[in-house]
Design a protein around this motif. Structure first.
Motif, PDB file in Angstrom:
ATOM      1  N   MET A 244       0.735  -1.239   0.063  1.00  0.00           N
ATOM      2  CA  MET A 244      -0.194   0.104  -0.051  1.00  0.00           C
ATOM      3  C   MET A 244       0.925   1.275   0.060  1.00  0.00           C
ATOM      4  SD  MET A 244      -3.279  -1.003   2.067  1.00  0.00           S
ATOM      5  CE  MET A 244      -2.426  -1.702   3.679  1.00  0.00           C
ATOM      6  N   ALA A 245       2.035   1.375   0.632  1.00  0.00           N
ATOM      7  CA  ALA A 245       2.949   2.272   0.527  1.00  0.00           C
ATOM      8  C   ALA A 245       3.384   2.496  -0.852  1.00  0.00           C
ATOM      9  CB  ALA A 245       3.927   2.125   1.544  1.00  0.00           C
ATOM     10  N   MET A 246       3.592   1.403  -1.736  1.00  0.00           N
ATOM     11  CA  MET A 246       4.395   1.629  -3.082  1.00  0.00           C
ATOM     12  C   MET A 246       2.993   1.757  -3.951  1.00  0.00           C
ATOM     13  SD  MET A 246       7.632   1.106  -3.065  1.00  0.00           S
ATOM     14  CE  MET A 246       7.786   0.680  -4.712  1.00  0.00           C
ATOM     15  N   GLU A 247       1.911   1.381  -3.598  1.00  0.00           N
ATOM     16  CA  GLU A 247       0.914   1.598  -4.987  1.00  0.00           C
ATOM     17  C   GLU A 247       0.739   2.856  -5.452  1.00  0.00           C
ATOM     18  OE1 GLU A 247      -1.949   0.069  -7.358  1.00  0.00           O
ATOM     19  OE2 GLU A 247      -0.483  -0.959  -5.670  1.00  0.00           O
ATOM     20  N   PRO A 248       0.915   4.144  -4.781  1.00  0.00           N
ATOM     21  CA  PRO A 248       0.583   5.432  -5.461  1.00  0.00           C
ATOM     22  C   PRO A 248       1.916   5.836  -6.232  1.00  0.00           C
ATOM     23  CG  PRO A 248       0.284   5.498  -3.200  1.00  0.00           C
ATOM     24  CD  PRO A 248       1.074   4.160  -3.271  1.00  0.00           C
ATOM     25  N   LEU A 249       3.260   4.846  -6.096  1.00  0.00           N
ATOM     26  CA  LEU A 249       4.244   5.470  -6.493  1.00  0.00           C
ATOM     27  C   LEU A 249       5.111   4.586  -7.632  1.00  0.00           C
ATOM     28  CD1 LEU A 249       5.742   6.079  -2.856  1.00  0.00           C
ATOM     29  CD2 LEU A 249       4.576   7.718  -4.420  1.00  0.00           C
ATOM     30  N   GLY A 250       4.108   4.049  -8.553  1.00  0.00           N
ATOM     31  CA  GLY A 250       4.810   3.267  -9.588  1.00  0.00           C
ATOM     32  C   GLY A 250       5.682   3.890 -10.315  1.00  0.00           C
ATOM     33  N   ALA A 251       5.507   5.133 -10.895  1.00  0.00           N
ATOM     34  CA  ALA A 251       6.283   5.753 -11.897  1.00  0.00           C
ATOM     35  C   ALA A 251       7.851   6.349 -11.167  1.00  0.00           C
ATOM     36  CB  ALA A 251       5.601   7.255 -12.207  1.00  0.00           C
ATOM     37  N   ILE A 252       7.974   5.925  -9.938  1.00  0.00           N
ATOM     38  CA  ILE A 252       9.168   6.263  -9.434  1.00  0.00           C
ATOM     39  C   ILE A 252       9.483   5.005  -8.464  1.00  0.00           C
ATOM     40  CG2 ILE A 252       9.228   8.701  -9.462  1.00  0.00           C
ATOM     41  CD1 ILE A 252       8.276   8.863  -6.363  1.00  0.00           C
ATOM     42  N   ALA A 253       9.201   3.700  -8.860  1.00  0.00           N
ATOM     43  CA  ALA A 253       9.280   2.396  -7.880  1.00  0.00           C
ATOM     44  C   ALA A 253      10.716   2.523  -7.574  1.00  0.00           C
ATOM     45  CB  ALA A 253       8.911   1.609  -8.828  1.00  0.00           C
ATOM     46  N   GLY A 254      11.696   2.644  -8.241  1.00  0.00           N
ATOM     47  CA  GLY A 254      13.034   2.499  -7.704  1.00  0.00           C
ATOM     48  C   GLY A 254      13.274   3.378  -6.354  1.00  0.00           C
ATOM     49  N   THR A 255      13.189   4.742  -6.827  1.00  0.00           N
ATOM     50  CA  THR A 255      13.498   5.822  -5.663  1.00  0.00           C
ATOM     51  C   THR A 255      12.656   5.664  -4.599  1.00  0.00           C
ATOM     52  OG1 THR A 255      14.108   7.512  -7.531  1.00  0.00           O
ATOM     53  CG2 THR A 255      13.534   8.358  -5.370  1.00  0.00           C
ATOM     54  N   ALA A 256      11.223   5.400  -4.731  1.00  0.00           N
ATOM     55  CA  ALA A 256      10.411   5.224  -3.683  1.00  0.00           C
ATOM     56  C   ALA A 256      10.905   4.107  -2.777  1.00  0.00           C
ATOM     57  CB  ALA A 256       9.016   5.131  -4.352  1.00  0.00           C
ATOM     58  N   SER A 257      11.099   2.773  -3.526  1.00  0.00           N
ATOM     59  CA  SER A 257      11.606   1.530  -2.759  1.00  0.00           C
ATOM     60  C   SER A 257      12.654   2.097  -1.938  1.00  0.00           C
ATOM     61  CB  SER A 257      11.815   0.302  -3.556  1.00  0.00           C
ATOM     62  OG  SER A 257      12.082  -0.624  -3.025  1.00  0.00           O
ATOM     63  N   SER A 258      13.737   2.826  -2.693  1.00  0.00           N
ATOM     64  CA  SER A 258      14.955   3.088  -1.976  1.00  0.00           C
ATOM     65  C   SER A 258      14.680   3.869  -0.595  1.00  0.00           C
ATOM     66  CB  SER A 258      15.828   4.061  -2.672  1.00  0.00           C
ATOM     67  OG  SER A 258      16.505   3.164  -3.630  1.00  0.00           O
ATOM     68  N   PHE A 259      14.050   4.924  -0.630  1.00  0.00           N
ATOM     69  CA  PHE A 259      13.600   5.834   0.188  1.00  0.00           C
ATOM     70  C   PHE A 259      12.656   5.184   1.571  1.00  0.00           C
ATOM     71  CE2 PHE A 259      10.977   9.083   2.723  1.00  0.00           C
ATOM     72  CZ  PHE A 259      12.308   9.615   3.540  1.00  0.00           C
ATOM     73  N   ILE A 260      11.587   4.275   0.954  1.00  0.00           N
ATOM     74  CA  ILE A 260      10.851   3.558   2.094  1.00  0.00           C
ATOM     75  C   ILE A 260      11.759   2.466   2.674  1.00  0.00           C
ATOM     76  CG2 ILE A 260       8.931   1.948   2.369  1.00  0.00           C
ATOM     77  CD1 ILE A 260       7.428   3.690   0.074  1.00  0.00           C
ATOM     78  N   GLY A 261      12.661   1.946   2.060  1.00  0.00           N
ATOM     79  CA  GLY A 261      13.422   0.983   2.642  1.00  0.00           C
ATOM     80  C   GLY A 261      14.196   1.531   3.612  1.00  0.00           C
ATOM     81  N   PHE A 262      14.983   2.565   3.340  1.00  0.00           N
ATOM     82  CA  PHE A 262      15.960   3.405   4.196  1.00  0.00           C
ATOM     83  C   PHE A 262      15.240   3.697   5.411  1.00  0.00           C
ATOM     84  CE2 PHE A 262      16.922   7.719   5.545  1.00  0.00           C
ATOM     85  CZ  PHE A 262      18.310   7.589   5.948  1.00  0.00           C
ATOM     86  N   TYR A 263      13.946   4.325   5.183  1.00  0.00           N
ATOM     87  CA  TYR A 263      13.127   5.178   6.308  1.00  0.00           C
ATOM     88  C   TYR A 263      12.864   3.762   7.159  1.00  0.00           C
ATOM     89  CZ  TYR A 263       9.374   7.234   8.583  1.00  0.00           C
ATOM     90  OH  TYR A 263       8.436   7.561   9.666  1.00  0.00           O
ATOM     91  N   THR A 264      12.257   2.715   6.705  1.00  0.00           N
ATOM     92  CA  THR A 264      11.769   1.789   7.554  1.00  0.00           C
ATOM     93  C   THR A 264      12.788   1.029   8.544  1.00  0.00           C
ATOM     94  OG1 THR A 264      11.496   0.310   5.773  1.00  0.00           O
ATOM     95  CG2 THR A 264       9.836   1.495   6.204  1.00  0.00           C
ATOM     96  N   THR A 265      13.864   0.782   7.618  1.00  0.00           N
ATOM     97  CA  THR A 265      15.043  -0.099   8.139  1.00  0.00           C
ATOM     98  C   THR A 265      15.807   0.910   9.164  1.00  0.00           C
ATOM     99  OG1 THR A 265      15.138  -1.189   6.124  1.00  0.00           O
ATOM    100  CG2 THR A 265      16.947  -1.442   7.557  1.00  0.00           C
ATOM    101  N   LEU A 266      16.098   2.116   9.079  1.00  0.00           N
ATOM    102  CA  LEU A 266      16.741   2.858   9.864  1.00  0.00           C
ATOM    103  C   LEU A 266      15.963   2.808  11.198  1.00  0.00           C
ATOM    104  CD1 LEU A 266      19.379   4.344  10.422  1.00  0.00           C
ATOM    105  CD2 LEU A 266      18.167   6.325   9.696  1.00  0.00           C
ATOM    106  N   LEU A 267      14.472   3.282  11.016  1.00  0.00           N
ATOM    107  CA  LEU A 267      13.633   3.560  12.081  1.00  0.00           C
ATOM    108  C   LEU A 267      13.665   2.221  12.924  1.00  0.00           C
ATOM    109  CD1 LEU A 267      11.562   5.381  13.594  1.00  0.00           C
ATOM    110  CD2 LEU A 267       9.847   4.442  11.800  1.00  0.00           C
ATOM    111  N   GLY A 268      13.471   1.152  12.194  1.00  0.00           N
ATOM    112  CA  GLY A 268      13.553  -0.145  12.948  1.00  0.00           C
ATOM    113  C   GLY A 268      14.628  -0.545  13.431  1.00  0.00           C
TER     114      GLY A 268
END
Length: 418
Positions: A344-368
């Motif tokens: 659901m976090a990635m669903e609105p961001l298909g046109a920037i999937a790589g950048t979005a996946s990078s930032f979401i991965g960075f944010y969630t992993t660092l927070l975790g």
């Protein structure tokens, strides 16, 4: 300029079948779990060999990996939007292999932590690109199904990894575990190179641009659902990181003293997570991502409250079977929630999937990683800090979910969204 202007790219390899695709994605994701969980049985040996003063300091072996893992997620997704998914993964696997080799040769705890950071940096490519590749090929419920199936296979790794680590320790030192990680990187690189075509859509390939990167991150940050669900993921990841980092202390060295039975206890909890991920892949089409994940985060929080009550009642050491049962239930609810949050976090961001996946991965992993270290380091002869983390982080994740959905839970299904 994009490749949309230059013409369509040709596939670099014959497309794998659906199940081979899932297996490849699962192996990309599983490298991270293998890099952490098969090392857990070696913590006591590492502590003795490298003269580590405190048992809790060994959690830094996990934390160093996760920090490197978090930072480089910002890089690999962005690079993959420029040069493609395959070259980016090969770069990541090369960095990962370098970290494995350094760790296998060192006799210094400080150097081991540096090597673990390098390993994490390389492993980040698999995490980011697995999500981006799935998003390249699927969307909506189909994406959630693929991610759940991949997560199911991926979660088999924590079931078997501690036993693999223990078996390696029977024939050699902990250094040999890193050689096994090196071998895994080689297998993944060869398999991916031969069987996986380039999945980046030509019209989404971009030239490198700092402005474009900042724009992609801004779109991710300002999209309420993307950022809200990413925050929920990061909070729940904190509970998982706290558990993984402190598992050896809890089951072996400080609380339950299971010794050689530690891998069995750890694997049993992981097996329940795997089953829950399989159920999620089956239920997501009929029940929907929101219903499953919203129910999951509520259940996760309630079970956390029960865990806290029991920990207080038993002075920080509930009966082992009861503790493991509730822990497994919470991990199952985690598996019903996090893959859907990710989709659901990635669903609105298909046109920037790589950048979005990078930032979401960075944010969630660092927070975790930070939250996991906070609660995990507090574990000292009592499970109370761990289960308190489950309750607190569950409540915060529920709040993030409510914010993402404008105060609604179990929202009505909207065609094309759920």
């Amino acid at each position: 300029m994009t490749t949309h202007d230059r013409g369509a790219a040709k596939p670099s390899a014959p497309a794998p079948s659906f199940f081979e695709f899932v297996a490849l994605i699962a192996l990309m994701m599983g490298t991270t779990a293998f890099s952490i969980d098969n090392l857990l049985p070696a913590f006591d040996q590492i502590r003795a060999d490298l003269s580590v003063p405190r048992a809790s300091d060994l959690q830094l072996i996990v934390t160093a990996f996760m920090i490197g893992f978090a930072i480089m997620q910002l890089v690999f997704g962005t690079i993959s939007d420029v040069i493609g998914r395959k070259p980016a993964l090969m770069i990541g696997l090369s960095i990962y292999a370098l970290g494995c080799a350094l760790a296998a040769m060192t006799d210094s705890f400080a150097v081991l932590l540096i090597a673990r950071g390098i390993q994490g940096m390389g492993a980040a490519a698999g995490r980011v690109l697995s999500v981006a590749i799935v998003r390249d090929r699927f969307k909506g419920q189909e994406m959630a199904r693929v991610m759940s199936l991949s997560m199911m296979v991926f979660l088999i790794v924590p079931v078997v990894a501690p036993s693999i680590g223990s078996a390696i320790l029977l024939v050699g030192s902990w250094h040999f575990i890193f050689l096994a990680m090196f071998a895994l990187a080689v297998v993944l690189a060869v398999w991916f190179a031969i069987r996986m075509p380039e999945t980046l859509h030509p019209e989404y390939r971009v030239s490198f641009s700092v402005t474009g990167i900042v724009r992609g991150m801004r779109l991710t940050l300002t999209n309420r659902k993307a950022f809200g669900y990413a925050t929920g993921m990061g909070l729940m990841m904190g509970s998982l990181m706290a558990y993984v980092g402190s598992a050896q202390q809890i089951f072996d060295s400080e609380i339950y003293h299971l010794g050689v039975w530690f891998p069995l206890a750890f694997s049993s909890v992981a097996a329940v997570m795997s089953v829950a991920s399989f159920l999620n892949s089956k239920l997501v089409r009929t029940v929907g991502m929101r219903h499953l994940s919203h129910g999951g985060v509520i259940g996760f929080t309630l079970v956390g409250a029960v865990q806290v009550g029991l920990a207080l009642a038993y002075h920080g050491q509930p009966p082992l079977i009861l503790f493991c049962g509730l822990l497994a239930l919470n991990q199952a609810l985690f598996a019903l929630t996090v893959p859907n949050f990710n989709s659901m976090a990635m669903e609105p961001l298909g046109a920037i999937a790589g950048t979005a996946s990078s930032f979401i991965g960075f944010y969630t992993t660092l927070l975790g990683a930070v939250l996991g270290m906070l609660f995990g380091q507090a574990v000292a002869g009592s499970v109370l800090p761990l289960v308190l983390g489950y309750l607190v982080l569950g409540l915060l994740a529920l709040g993030a979910t409510l914010w993402a959905e404008n105060g609604r839970l179990f929202g009505t299904r909207v065609q094309g969204q759920n």
